[in-house]
Enzyme design. Structure first.
Site, short mmCIF file in Angstrom:
data_model
loop_
_atom_site.label_atom_id
_atom_site.label_comp_id
_atom_site.label_asym_id
_atom_site.label_seq_id
_atom_site.Cartn_x
_atom_site.Cartn_y
_atom_site.Cartn_z
N GLY A 187 1.26 -14.78 -54.18
CA GLY A 187 1.53 -15.98 -53.38
C GLY A 187 1.69 -17.19 -54.28
O GLY A 187 1.19 -17.19 -55.42
N GLN A 238 1.57 -25.91 -56.60
CA GLN A 238 1.37 -25.33 -57.93
C GLN A 238 2.56 -25.56 -58.86
O GLN A 238 2.42 -25.41 -60.08
CB GLN A 238 1.11 -23.82 -57.81
CG GLN A 238 -0.20 -23.51 -57.11
CD GLN A 238 -0.37 -22.02 -56.92
OE1 GLN A 238 0.14 -21.45 -55.97
NE2 GLN A 238 -1.06 -21.38 -57.86
N CYS A 259 -6.02 -16.87 -59.20
CA CYS A 259 -5.04 -17.92 -58.91
C CYS A 259 -4.17 -18.13 -60.14
O CYS A 259 -4.69 -18.19 -61.26
CB CYS A 259 -5.77 -19.21 -58.55
SG CYS A 259 -4.66 -20.57 -58.13
N LEU A 260 -2.87 -18.24 -59.92
CA LEU A 260 -1.95 -18.50 -61.03
C LEU A 260 -2.25 -19.83 -61.71
O LEU A 260 -1.89 -20.02 -62.87
CB LEU A 260 -0.50 -18.47 -60.53
CG LEU A 260 -0.01 -17.11 -60.03
CD1 LEU A 260 1.36 -17.26 -59.39
CD2 LEU A 260 0.02 -16.09 -61.16
N HIS A 314 -5.68 -18.92 -48.91
CA HIS A 314 -5.69 -19.43 -50.29
C HIS A 314 -4.51 -20.39 -50.52
O HIS A 314 -4.69 -21.47 -51.10
CB HIS A 314 -5.63 -18.22 -51.24
CG HIS A 314 -5.51 -18.52 -52.70
ND1 HIS A 314 -6.48 -18.19 -53.63
CD2 HIS A 314 -4.50 -19.09 -53.42
CE1 HIS A 314 -6.07 -18.57 -54.84
NE2 HIS A 314 -4.86 -19.11 -54.74
N GLU A 315 -3.32 -20.01 -50.04
CA GLU A 315 -2.12 -20.85 -50.24
C GLU A 315 -2.22 -22.14 -49.42
O GLU A 315 -1.83 -23.21 -49.90
CB GLU A 315 -0.84 -20.10 -49.87
CG GLU A 315 -0.59 -18.80 -50.61
CD GLU A 315 -0.80 -18.86 -52.10
OE1 GLU A 315 -0.65 -19.95 -52.68
OE2 GLU A 315 -1.14 -17.81 -52.68
N HIS A 355 -4.22 -24.68 -51.19
CA HIS A 355 -3.45 -25.41 -52.22
C HIS A 355 -2.73 -26.61 -51.62
O HIS A 355 -2.69 -27.68 -52.23
CB HIS A 355 -2.40 -24.49 -52.86
CG HIS A 355 -2.89 -23.62 -53.97
ND1 HIS A 355 -3.48 -24.10 -55.11
CD2 HIS A 355 -2.86 -22.26 -54.11
CE1 HIS A 355 -3.78 -23.09 -55.92
NE2 HIS A 355 -3.42 -21.96 -55.33
O1 GNR Z 1 -1.60 -13.73 -57.32
C1 GNR Z 1 -2.59 -14.08 -56.68
N1 GNR Z 1 -3.53 -13.15 -56.35
C2 GNR Z 1 -4.55 -13.38 -55.46
C3 GNR Z 1 -5.58 -12.45 -55.40
C4 GNR Z 1 -6.63 -12.60 -54.52
C5 GNR Z 1 -6.65 -13.70 -53.69
C6 GNR Z 1 -5.64 -14.66 -53.74
C7 GNR Z 1 -4.60 -14.49 -54.62
S1 GNR Z 1 -3.33 -15.67 -54.67
C8 GNR Z 1 -2.78 -15.50 -56.31
C9 GNR Z 1 -1.54 -16.33 -56.57
C10 GNR Z 1 -1.86 -17.79 -56.40
O2 GNR Z 1 -2.48 -18.44 -57.18
N2 GNR Z 1 -1.48 -18.34 -55.29
O3 GNR Z 1 -1.78 -19.62 -55.04
NI NI Z 2 -3.60 -20.02 -56.13
#
Ligand code: GNR
Ligand code: NI
Length: 167
Positions: free
Chosen positions: A46, A51, A91-92, A133-134, A137
């Site tokens: 995601g 980001q 998270c990236l 999670h997204e 952000h």
């Molecule tokens: O790639 C991602 N893997 C992930 C694994 C577990 C819970 C959430 C994520 S999101 C993350 C990519 C990212 O940072 N999205 O904002």
């Molecule tokens: Ni993230």
């Protein structure tokens, strides 16, 4: 299409609150295309516009194994419900760190698709975690905000140190 730069914690720009998209036009379509390319290249499941330092309510997700099932959410609105569940999140924007985060099991989301058409879905499991999670952000919130301040400051220190070493 272009691979966009993903900014990382503790960059203060990650704390910006995204504005709703007024019209799903050609510029938004281009942003979605660039975000998908960036997501697949990372690779991740995601990516929120925040980001890539674009402060609009745009999310791209693909939890498929083959990376051939993109989900685009524009102006998402969430309702979460159900049991509390703990998942290891990464998270990236916090590269290399995986920590348990507790969230609600179910997510009901309403959004616009890449064509600007409204849709709604009810999801569980990894997709539910990823959408929550997204959406965090887009509000300037990161998974590390759910951790203890000790854990968060250790992660921050390590990221700053490795960035200094890379520079
Ligand atoms: O790639 C991602 N893997 C992930 C694994 C577990 C819970 C959430 C994520 S999101 C993350 C990519 C990212 O940072 N999205 O904002
Ligand atoms: Ni993230």
């Amino acid at each position: 299409m272009t691979i966009l730069n993903v900014i990382s914690f503790p960059d203060p720009r990650l704390r910006t609150k995204a504005a709703p998209v007024a019209a799903v036009d050609a510029a938004i379509d281009q942003l979605v295309g660039d975000m998908l390319e960036t997501l697949y290249q990372a690779p991740g499941i995601g990516l929120a516009a925040t980001q890539v330092n674009v402060h609009k309510r745009v999310i791209v997700i693909d939890i498929s194994k083959d990376g051939d099932d993109p989900l685009v959410l524009i102006n998402p609105q969430l309702e979460v419900s159900g049991e509390l569940l703990e998942t290891q999140e990464g998270c990236l924007s916090v590269p290399g760190f995986y920590e348990p985060v507790t969230r609600r099991e179910h997510t009901h989301v309403q959004a616009l698709d890449r064509q600007g058409k409204p849709f709604a879905m009810d999801v569980d499991g990894l997709l539910s975690v990823c959408i929550q999670h997204e959406c965090d952000h887009l509000q300037g919130k990161l998974f590390v905000d759910y951790l203890s301040s000790l854990k968060r400051s250790r992660i921050q220190k390590k990221l700053l140190k490795s960035r200094r070493a890379a520079a």
